[in-house]
Write an enzyme that holds these catalytic residues in place. Structure first.
Site, mmCIF file in Angstrom:
data_model
loop_
_atom_site.group_PDB
_atom_site.id
_atom_site.type_symbol
_atom_site.label_atom_id
_atom_site.label_comp_id
_atom_site.label_asym_id
_atom_site.label_seq_id
_atom_site.Cartn_x
_atom_site.Cartn_y
_atom_site.Cartn_z
ATOM 1 N N TYR A 145 -7.825 -56.975 21.889
ATOM 2 C CA TYR A 145 -7.195 -57.066 23.029
ATOM 3 C C TYR A 145 -6.341 -58.389 22.890
ATOM 4 O O TYR A 145 -5.179 -58.558 23.692
ATOM 5 C CB TYR A 145 -8.179 -57.682 24.351
ATOM 6 C CG TYR A 145 -8.730 -56.360 24.861
ATOM 7 C CD1 TYR A 145 -9.134 -55.094 24.270
ATOM 8 C CD2 TYR A 145 -8.649 -56.084 26.410
ATOM 9 C CE1 TYR A 145 -9.730 -54.362 25.012
ATOM 10 C CE2 TYR A 145 -9.179 -55.167 26.974
ATOM 11 C CZ TYR A 145 -9.853 -54.382 26.266
ATOM 12 O OH TYR A 145 -10.138 -53.116 27.050
ATOM 13 N N LYS A 194 -18.910 -51.307 14.282
ATOM 14 C CA LYS A 194 -18.426 -50.156 13.227
ATOM 15 C C LYS A 194 -18.328 -50.803 11.888
ATOM 16 O O LYS A 194 -17.303 -50.910 11.315
ATOM 17 C CB LYS A 194 -17.125 -49.731 13.612
ATOM 18 C CG LYS A 194 -16.360 -48.540 13.056
ATOM 19 C CD LYS A 194 -17.272 -47.408 13.388
ATOM 20 C CE LYS A 194 -16.842 -46.022 12.525
ATOM 21 N NZ LYS A 194 -17.490 -44.833 12.783
ATOM 22 N N ASP A 226 -20.177 -45.069 17.131
ATOM 23 C CA ASP A 226 -20.039 -43.778 17.446
ATOM 24 C C ASP A 226 -21.198 -43.193 17.527
ATOM 25 O O ASP A 226 -21.667 -42.197 18.483
ATOM 26 C CB ASP A 226 -19.381 -43.220 16.278
ATOM 27 C CG ASP A 226 -19.784 -43.362 14.920
ATOM 28 O OD1 ASP A 226 -20.518 -44.282 14.949
ATOM 29 O OD2 ASP A 226 -19.309 -42.671 13.934
ATOM 30 N N ASP A 251 -15.405 -52.118 26.190
ATOM 31 C CA ASP A 251 -14.788 -51.592 27.151
ATOM 32 C C ASP A 251 -15.118 -50.163 27.449
ATOM 33 O O ASP A 251 -15.223 -49.447 28.462
ATOM 34 C CB ASP A 251 -13.324 -51.949 26.963
ATOM 35 C CG ASP A 251 -12.241 -51.141 27.988
ATOM 36 O OD1 ASP A 251 -12.686 -51.179 29.198
ATOM 37 O OD2 ASP A 251 -11.460 -50.493 27.693
ATOM 38 N N ASP A 255 -17.696 -47.806 30.371
ATOM 39 C CA ASP A 255 -17.203 -46.721 31.093
ATOM 40 C C ASP A 255 -17.934 -45.650 31.041
ATOM 41 O O ASP A 255 -18.512 -44.800 31.780
ATOM 42 C CB ASP A 255 -15.833 -46.548 30.776
ATOM 43 C CG ASP A 255 -14.797 -47.267 32.068
ATOM 44 O OD1 ASP A 255 -15.037 -48.138 32.204
ATOM 45 O OD2 ASP A 255 -13.851 -46.369 32.262
HETATM 46 C C1 IPM Z 1 -12.145 -53.589 32.439
HETATM 47 C C2 IPM Z 1 -10.857 -52.846 32.295
HETATM 48 C C3 IPM Z 1 -9.900 -53.635 31.616
HETATM 49 C C4 IPM Z 1 -10.312 -53.991 30.333
HETATM 50 C C5 IPM Z 1 -8.290 -53.408 31.843
HETATM 51 C C6 IPM Z 1 -7.969 -53.124 33.164
HETATM 52 C C7 IPM Z 1 -7.271 -54.384 31.159
HETATM 53 O O1 IPM Z 1 -10.692 -51.684 31.881
HETATM 54 O O2 IPM Z 1 -12.430 -54.512 32.747
HETATM 55 O O3 IPM Z 1 -13.087 -52.754 31.670
HETATM 56 O O4 IPM Z 1 -9.824 -53.127 29.539
HETATM 57 O O5 IPM Z 1 -10.958 -54.963 29.941
HETATM 58 MN MN MN Z 2 -12.622 -50.743 31.216
#
Ligand code: IPM
Ligand code: MN
Length: 365
Positions: A145, A194, A226, A251, A255
């Site tokens: 990042y 990884k 993975d 990240d 999710d």
């Molecule tokens: C998160 C979001 C952010 C990230 C984006 C919006 C930059 O997806 O906080 O998980 O990738 O960290």
């Molecule tokens: Mn995110």
């Protein structure tokens, strides 16, 4: 306790879920006798359109003076985002600079689903088993990042690359956070990486395992990313405890964890640095449902619980919020994104009703 907060409501559903979060905070102030003064500031896409900058100077000043920052989700629908130059979009122009400014290297994303709420998950109740209780900890200010980004052309070939780098100091710092949490909670630590491909992962593991020598009381497991993604679907409960990730893997898998729970609306988060903490939901601004009073405020309210605990050490107050959030869900109430065909009509609630119920629960001692 008296503290000063910067409030960044953000875009899309941000302002409406922020209202519920602040209502919740007021209920906590009232019950426990605390004072949290609040100063609101523009941040995100709306701030770009009003101030020409998604993280305006004045907002930086307000955040600098605050004891903690409460941030809503930011961003607009894809078409509207195209009206903003790349470097002024909320991700690159606001969120990453916010993380960097306060070096909020430790990102806490709790993934909680008691067995009683297994029906919320798209996974079978038998897969949810005795419930999920994972504290995902993501390194937030290093790795790909924040590495150098290059785009170019050489001998007619176009290319782009992103550098991924970690220093031992960065890895040590987040590993300590993860081990300390695991020790405090008396749970195991699962380190995700990884290392069969990436040099940064091999290095990461070396440093994590070096730190681990001081934590022989904490059970430790190491898993390839993975496989972790696969196992999270097959048997999420096996990870109950703390999971540790570098920035990008965290990240993605946080999710995925939102998917396991049944909604990203159930993913609060805290971003903690050496001096300052800011909290935010792990999800986006959901422009498609903005202004309709149908967004789930759980993640924003849960972020307040995390702030009370991580920034101010107010664990009892934090627990009271968690209890209230689960009381609403355990009573069968659902915001729109969580309802299914079995949800009775009178259990479908709005953003505001969710907040009202949380406040009511907090007020009852
Ligand atoms: C998160 C979001 C952010 C990230 C984006 C919006 C930059 O997806 O906080 O998980 O990738 O960290
Ligand atoms: Mn995110």
């Amino acid at each position: 306790m008296k503290k000063r907060l910067a409030i960044l409501p953000g875009d899309g559903i941000g302002p409406e879920i922020m209202t519920e979060a602040l209502k919740t905070l007021s209920a906590i102030e009232k019950r426990f006798g605390h004072t949290f003064t609040r100063e609101e500031a523009p941040f995100g896409a709306a701030a770009y359109f009003s101030h020409g900058d998604p993280f305006p100077e004045a907002t930086k000043g307000i955040c600098d003076h605050a004891d903690a920052i409460v941030k809503g989700p930011v961003g607009l629908a894809v078409e509207d985002m195209k009206k903003i130059p790349q470097d002024k979009r909320p991700e690159i122009g606001a969120i990453l600079p916010l993380r960097k400014r306060y070096n909020t290297f430790a990102n806490y994303r709790p993934v909680k689903l008691p067995a009683s709420l297994a029906e919320l998950s798209p996974l079978k109740p038998s897969v949810i088993g005795n419930g999920i209780d994972i504290l995902m900890i993501r390194e937030l200010v290093g790795g790909i990042y924040f590495g150098k980004k290059t785009e170019g052309t050489e001998t007619g070939m176009k290319y782009a690359f992103d550098e991924c780098m970690y220093t031992d100091e960065q890895v040590r710092a987040i590993a300590k956070v993860a081990y300390d949490e695991a020790r405090r909670m008396k749970v195991k630590l699962t380190n995700v990486h990884k290392s069969n491909v990436l040099a940064t992962s091999r290095f990461w593991n070396e440093v994590v395992e070096e730190v681990g020598k001081k934590y022989t009381d904490v059970p430790y497991a190491s898993v390839l990313v993975d496989n972790a993604a696969y196992q999270l679907m097959k048997n999420p409960g096996q990870f109950n405890g703390v999971m540790l990730f570098e920035n990008m893997m965290g990240d993605i898998l946080t999710d995925q964890a939102g998917g396991v729970l049944g909604s990203l609306g159930l993913m609060p988060s805290a971003c903690v640095g050496p001096e300052k903490c800011y909290v935010e939901p792990a999800h986006g601004s959901a422009p498609d449902i903005a202004g309709k009073n149908m967004a789930n405020p759980y993640s924003m309210i849960g972020s307040i619980a995390l702030m009370l605990e991580k920034a101010f050490g107010l664990t009892e107050e934090s627990d009271v919020i968690w209890k209230a959030l689960f009381a609403v869900l355990n009573a069968g109430y659902r915001t729109a994104e969580l309802k299914d065909t079995s949800t009775p009509k009178d259990k479908l609630i709005t953003t505001t009703q969710f907040g009202d119920m949380v406040v009511k629960d907090i007020a009852v001692k």
